[in-house]
Design an enzyme around this catalytic site. Structure first.
Site, PDB file in Angstrom:
ATOM      1  N   HIS A   1       1.379 -10.336   1.543  1.00 52.29           N
ATOM      2  CA  HIS A   1       1.185  -9.413   0.410  1.00 52.29           C
ATOM      3  C   HIS A   1       1.905  -8.087   0.674  1.00 52.29           C
ATOM      4  CE1 HIS A   1      -1.367  -7.381  -2.781  1.00 52.29           C
ATOM      5  NE2 HIS A   1      -0.971  -6.352  -2.061  1.00 52.29           N
ATOM      6  N   GLU A   2       1.634  -7.497   1.823  1.00 56.03           N
ATOM      7  CA  GLU A   2       2.196  -6.172   2.108  1.00 56.03           C
ATOM      8  C   GLU A   2       3.719  -6.232   2.222  1.00 56.03           C
ATOM      9  OE1 GLU A   2       0.360  -3.644   1.762  1.00 56.03           O
ATOM     10  OE2 GLU A   2      -1.513  -4.777   1.691  1.00 56.03           O
TER      11      GLU A   2
ATOM     12  N   HIS B   1       5.595  -6.113  -0.937  1.00 52.74           N
ATOM     13  CA  HIS B   1       5.718  -4.748  -1.454  1.00 52.74           C
ATOM     14  C   HIS B   1       6.997  -4.048  -0.977  1.00 52.74           C
ATOM     15  CE1 HIS B   1       2.058  -4.006  -3.612  1.00 52.74           C
ATOM     16  NE2 HIS B   1       1.260  -4.187  -2.599  1.00 52.74           N
TER      17      HIS B   1
ATOM     18  N   GLU C   1      -1.383   6.664  -0.799  1.00 48.06           N
ATOM     19  CA  GLU C   1      -1.531   6.086  -2.127  1.00 48.06           C
ATOM     20  C   GLU C   1      -2.994   6.237  -2.577  1.00 48.06           C
ATOM     21  OE1 GLU C   1      -1.021   1.865  -2.661  1.00 48.06           O
ATOM     22  OE2 GLU C   1      -0.118   2.146  -4.617  1.00 48.06           O
TER      23      GLU C   1
ATOM     24  N   GLY D   1      -8.455  -1.997   4.618  1.00 48.01           N
ATOM     25  CA  GLY D   1      -7.430  -2.914   4.142  1.00 48.01           C
ATOM     26  C   GLY D   1      -6.083  -2.694   4.787  1.00 48.01           C
ATOM     27  N   ALA D   2      -5.059  -2.562   3.962  1.00 49.70           N
ATOM     28  CA  ALA D   2      -3.699  -2.388   4.445  1.00 49.70           C
ATOM     29  C   ALA D   2      -2.928  -1.563   3.432  1.00 49.70           C
ATOM     30  CB  ALA D   2      -3.034  -3.749   4.623  1.00 49.70           C
ATOM     31  N   MET D   3      -1.834  -0.908   3.883  1.00 48.78           N
ATOM     32  CA  MET D   3      -1.043  -0.053   2.982  1.00 48.78           C
ATOM     33  C   MET D   3       0.438  -0.235   3.263  1.00 48.78           C
ATOM     34  SD  MET D   3      -0.762   2.141   0.598  1.00 48.78           S
ATOM     35  CE  MET D   3       0.869   2.661   0.070  1.00 48.78           C
ATOM     36  N   GLU D   4       1.180  -0.472   2.149  1.00 46.52           N
ATOM     37  CA  GLU D   4       2.571  -0.896   2.252  1.00 46.52           C
ATOM     38  C   GLU D   4       3.581   0.224   2.427  1.00 46.52           C
ATOM     39  OE1 GLU D   4       0.666  -1.016  -0.514  1.00 46.52           O
ATOM     40  OE2 GLU D   4       1.799  -0.590  -2.333  1.00 46.52           O
ATOM     41  N   ASN D   5       3.291   1.248   3.247  1.00 47.01           N
ATOM     42  CA  ASN D   5       4.287   2.292   3.506  1.00 47.01           C
ATOM     43  C   ASN D   5       5.596   1.627   3.901  1.00 47.01           C
ATOM     44  OD1 ASN D   5       1.867   4.082   3.636  1.00 47.01           O
ATOM     45  ND2 ASN D   5       1.569   2.964   5.537  1.00 47.01           N
TER      46      ASN D   5
HETATM   47 ZN   LIG Z   1      -0.874  -4.329  -2.481  1.00 48.36          ZN
END
Ligand SMILES: [Zn+2]
Length: 882
Positions: A326-327, A330, A158, A290-294
């Site tokens: 949060h993730e 998503h 992303e 951070g983090a990523m919502e794959n």
């Molecule tokens: Zn987010």
């Protein structure tokens, strides 16, 4: 070519008007560069990484649905070399394949017209494995326990980097099924969105094939592989795992338990159960912060996910929960239902921020989630209450509407900002409390059911919420998501009546275009039942408010607007302070400080309020004060008033610290530890001799007995020791940082180094950014940290300017536009604004323009505000200092 600033602003206003006429999702009308005649439906991708030279070889077959005849195929590809292509089994000559790096496109000229119907495209290609977190990237790390140097792989796609991994229709509305096959060393674990379907030994390792995904957007693909461990459990049919590098999986226990709790909550809230067979939370030791919502395989920077009960702080624990919530939101909002285009990014991010906070607050009411300090995505941003951070930016000339036009990849990456996340969250919270919790949830359930496995625009969300609430949500929302800024409501008492007026609230923005909002206003006479009023016009009147009773607007600070009271109302509120809850007190303080910043009130309004607050150990209330003191302290560096101000500031914070004491008590509330830590850090920063001496003493003890320093106190004690460090202490901290395999401890040590105020040590710290001691994302932000914490933003900038190329090589796509301008954020000398503009003209891409404008405005505001403080502060700090 760069657009001059004035022209840029004008463009911006036009853009926000264009956004105002939005329609429900329609594939053909969705913005984007790719023609809509050809739609991929299924990808089968095979990737073979080469770890010796950090390249990979790939091949793919893409099933295409051709909706009307075409003569060429247009898709995305970036930094990929195409070696062969065929359509329906017929090889294309190489000259028929063209790559356009600038546009990030790939075109394939077809020998004859490709008729409508189903076809297959096959490609063979090679690409590179990056050192920064974009596309496929590698991470070097030290293994826990053995200390051995290892390497592993991860992906980050992303907003627009899936096209660096395989050629694809890389726009969110082109949903397809993806089936990934990879070749990795035999002792590695490979993870993707779906479970492993088959695995077989081959020469040089093993081939792992994952099950195909449901239809989804390309940016949600994930691939992580390395010497990994995991722990697992189940929620109904869903397997959940926490995956980490070898030796660290058990540190995922807290995250695993929290995941199970959150998953059950969301399965119920959304009304559609989590649709994939498994959900992995993957800790990676680099790539991004951070983090990523794959979908099905969420990636986290290690310290955002792993919790060591022996050494991690309460703050870390709370942050882990918040990021998980949060993730995981998503998985529905973003993954199951995806915004059609990046102009509606807020549908993903504003919603996940709001939903995550709501869920975290539901299970952890004692954390004061809606008031809690938020970890910024970008470590150079000032911390603060999430809503406040968004409102600060939204009051300036450089703000934008939540919904904004996005044309380029760079604009898509720039859309990830405070307005998208925090104003989005803040507006949804206000809207939920206006429509009612149950009605709002029913609207969300309708929305998810109607649009699952598809895409949407904001109009689709409003129509579901309107159906559920029978209110015209789109009309109420328009001012908040389609216009920039927000209102201030002024309160004027006139003979038994209270007259309310709304106007746009601005800071450092003289000729702001006036705007009007529909404000879901809440109010109460203190101690009486709350009431609601949808304020639709410029003026409104409240009847029957007793003249001798305090009136509070914006109850619990849940609304995204400011309130300016007349003198009489203000005096009554100050008398009523002990009867107000902490949310309302924090709201009054935040509004008072904002009014001071805007030049609508003198500095004494804010400090007068602070001095009259009842004694309290409420985290959010004290942190509001700490943030303000810290900001003023930064502005006064070099001023003759600094010492007096610091004495005054300490007199405001000390009583709370004396109440809490150094030693954590076994039965104290969880936020007491966080507050103690904040106060030690703040008092140390304000030159408190007792705190500094005590921190040094505790540090010496810690060196001999690491368990002597409780986890909550590690960060602040190390920070204070670092700030006043001599060379010997600096070396000791550095040595500790090099040795540890805990990312959280490592961060604490390097943060301490970044705060060192001795100019010679500042240079030593900066030099670390060019080494590979730290993960790339951390190394590059060490410079930002020095600019903010050392008191020497000038040295940090000189260093960055001289080494910009090496530093930018470590920044991912989202950070690249912001990096250089962000280093100017901590200057308050007007000439630096000119310097930044000149630098940008010569060196920065046009995509940096919004960030440059934002920082120029910030410097100009600081310079003006510093002058104002210089004329108003002396009277206050001379009379008030105890
Ligand atoms: Zn987010």
């Amino acid at each position: 070519m760069r657009v001059p600033f004035v022209a840029f602003l004008v463009l911006f206003l036009i853009k926000s008007l264009v956004a105002a006429v939005e329609k429900p999702f329609n594939f053909n009308e969705t913005p984007g560069k790719l023609p809509k005649e050809v739609v991929p439906t299924e990808y089968a991708i095979r990737i073979v990484p080469n770890l010796d030279n950090f390249t990979f070889a790939g091949s793919e077959t893409v099933k295409l649905n051709v909706r009307s005849p075409v003569h060429q195929l247009v898709l995305n590809g970036l930094e990929l070399k195409i070696e062969a292509a065929s359509v329906d089994g017929k090889e294309l000559p190489l000259p028929a394949i063209k790559t356009y790096n600038e546009k990030e496109l790939l075109t394939l000229a077809l020998p004859s017209e490709l008729p409508a119907g189903d076809h297959a495209l096959t490609l063979r290609f090679t690409g590179k494995i990056n050192q920064q977190g974009q596309g496929l990237f590698y991470m070097r790390y030290q293994e826990h326990g053995s200390g051995a140097r290892k390497v592993m792989l991860g992906t980050q796609f992303e907003a627009t980097d899936a096209r660096r991994f395989f050629p694809c229709w890389d726009e969110p509305a082109f949903r397809a099924r993806f089936q990934l096959t990879v070749v990795v060393p035999e002792n590695w674990l490979a993870v993707s969105n779906m479970p492993i379907e088959s695995e077989q030994k081959i020469a040089g390792g093993k081939e792992v094939r994952f099950a195909p995904t449901p239809p989804m957007s390309s940016y949600l693909n994930v691939f992580v592989a390395g010497e990994l461990d995991f722990i697992e459990s189940r929620v109904g049919p869903t397997q959940i795992r926490v995956i980490a590098t070898k030796g660290k999986a058990e540190l995922g226990r807290y995250a695993l338990e929290a995941s199970a709790e959150i998953l059950k909550y969301y399965n119920d809230y959304f009304g559609v159960p989590y649709p994939l067979p498994k959900l992995d939370q993957i800790a990676i030791p680099g790539g991004f912060g951070g983090a990523m919502e794959n979908w099905g395989g969420i990636t986290y920077y290690e310290s955002r996910l792993l919790f060591d009960p022996k050494s991690s702080s309460a703050e870390t624990k709370q942050n882990i929960y918040g990021v998980l919530a949060h993730e995981m939101a998503h998985m529905w909002f973003g993954d199951l239902v995806t915004m059609a285009w990046w102009d509606n990014l807020w549908l993903n991010e504003g919603f996940a921020s709001w939903m995550g906070s709501k869920c975290t607050a539901h299970f952890n009411p004692q954390w004061e989630v809606w008031l809690a300090r938020d970890l910024p995505r970008d470590p150079t941003r000032r911390t603060g209450i999430a809503k406040e951070a968004a409102m600060e930016g939204d009051a300036r000339s450089t703000t934008h509407a939540i919904q904004q036009r996005v044309a380029t990849e760079a604009e898509a990456n720039s859309a990830f900002d405070d307005i998208t996340y925090k104003k989005g969250q803040s507006f949804l919270r206000m809207l939920e409390s206006f429509l009612g919790e149950d009605v709002f949830r029913d609207g969300i359930r309708r929305y998810i059911t109607a649009h699952k496995y598809s895409n949407t625009t904001t109009a689709d969300l409003w129509s579901a919420l309107s159906d559920a609430s029978k209110k015209s949500v789109a009309e109420i929302a328009a001012g908040w998501t389609e216009e920039p800024g927000f209102p201030v409501v002024t309160v004027k008492r006139e003979a038994g009546k209270v007259r309310l007026t709304q106007e746009r609230f601005t800071v450092n923005f003289k000729s702001a275009p006036p705007l009007l909002w529909q404000i879901p206003l809440t109010y109460s006479v203190v101690g009486e039942t709350p009431a609601t009023l949808l304020m639709m016009d410029k003026m409104a009147v409240l009847e029957n408010i007793p003249t001798d009773r305090a009136l509070k607007l914006n109850l619990n600070g849940a609304g995204n607007y400011r309130v300016e009271y007349d003198d009489q109302s203000w005096e009554l509120l100050i008398e009523a302070l002990p009867k107000l809850g902490v949310e309302d007190r924090v709201n009054l303080m935040s509004d008072a400080w904002a009014l001071v910043q805007a030049g609508r009130a003198p500095v004494s309004l804010y400090f007068g309020l602070v001095e009259k607050l009842p004694a309290s150990t409420d985290l959010a209330e004290r942190e509001q004060i700490i943030n303000v003191l810290d900001f003023v302290n930064g502005l006064l560096v070099g001023s003759s008033e600094l010492e007096k101000f610091q004495r005054y500031a300490r007199s405001l914070l000390r009583p709370t610290f004396v109440t809490l004491g150094w030693q954590p008590k076994p039965d104290e509330p969880p936020n007491a530890g966080r507050l103690r830590a904040s106060l030690i850090g703040a008092l140390g920063h304000l030159n408190d001799p007792e705190i500094i001496a005590s921190c040094r003493e505790r540090f010496q003890k810690y060196l001999a007995h690491p368990t002597s320093l409780p986890p909550d106190l590690r960060a602040p004690v190390l920070a204070v020791v670092g700030r006043y460090a001599d060379e010997k202490t600096w070396n000791k901290l550095h040595e500790l940082g090099l040795k540890t395999t805990s990312i959280e401890d490592q961060q604490n040590y390097y943060n301490a180094l970044a705060g060192a105020s001795d100019a010679k040590l500042v240079k030593k710290t900066l030099a670390i950014a060019l080494t590979d001691e730290l993960p790339t994302s951390r190394a590059v932000f060490l410079v930002s940290r020095v600019a903010r914490d050392s008191g020497h933003p000038d040295i940090a900038w000189e260093f960055a300017k001289a080494n910009m190329k090496a530093l930018l090589a470590k920044v991912d796509a989202a950070g690249a536009n912001r990096y250089a301008p962000s280093l100017f954020t901590f200057f308050s000398d007007g000439s630096r604004a000119d310097e930044l503009k000149k630098y940008a003209e010569k060196n920065l891409a046009q995509a940096s323009a919004p960030e440059v404008a934002r920082v120029v405005d910030e410097i100009q505001f600081r310079a003006e505000f510093r002058d104002r403080l210089a004329s108003q502060l002396p009277a206050l700090i001379h009379s008030g200092a105890k």
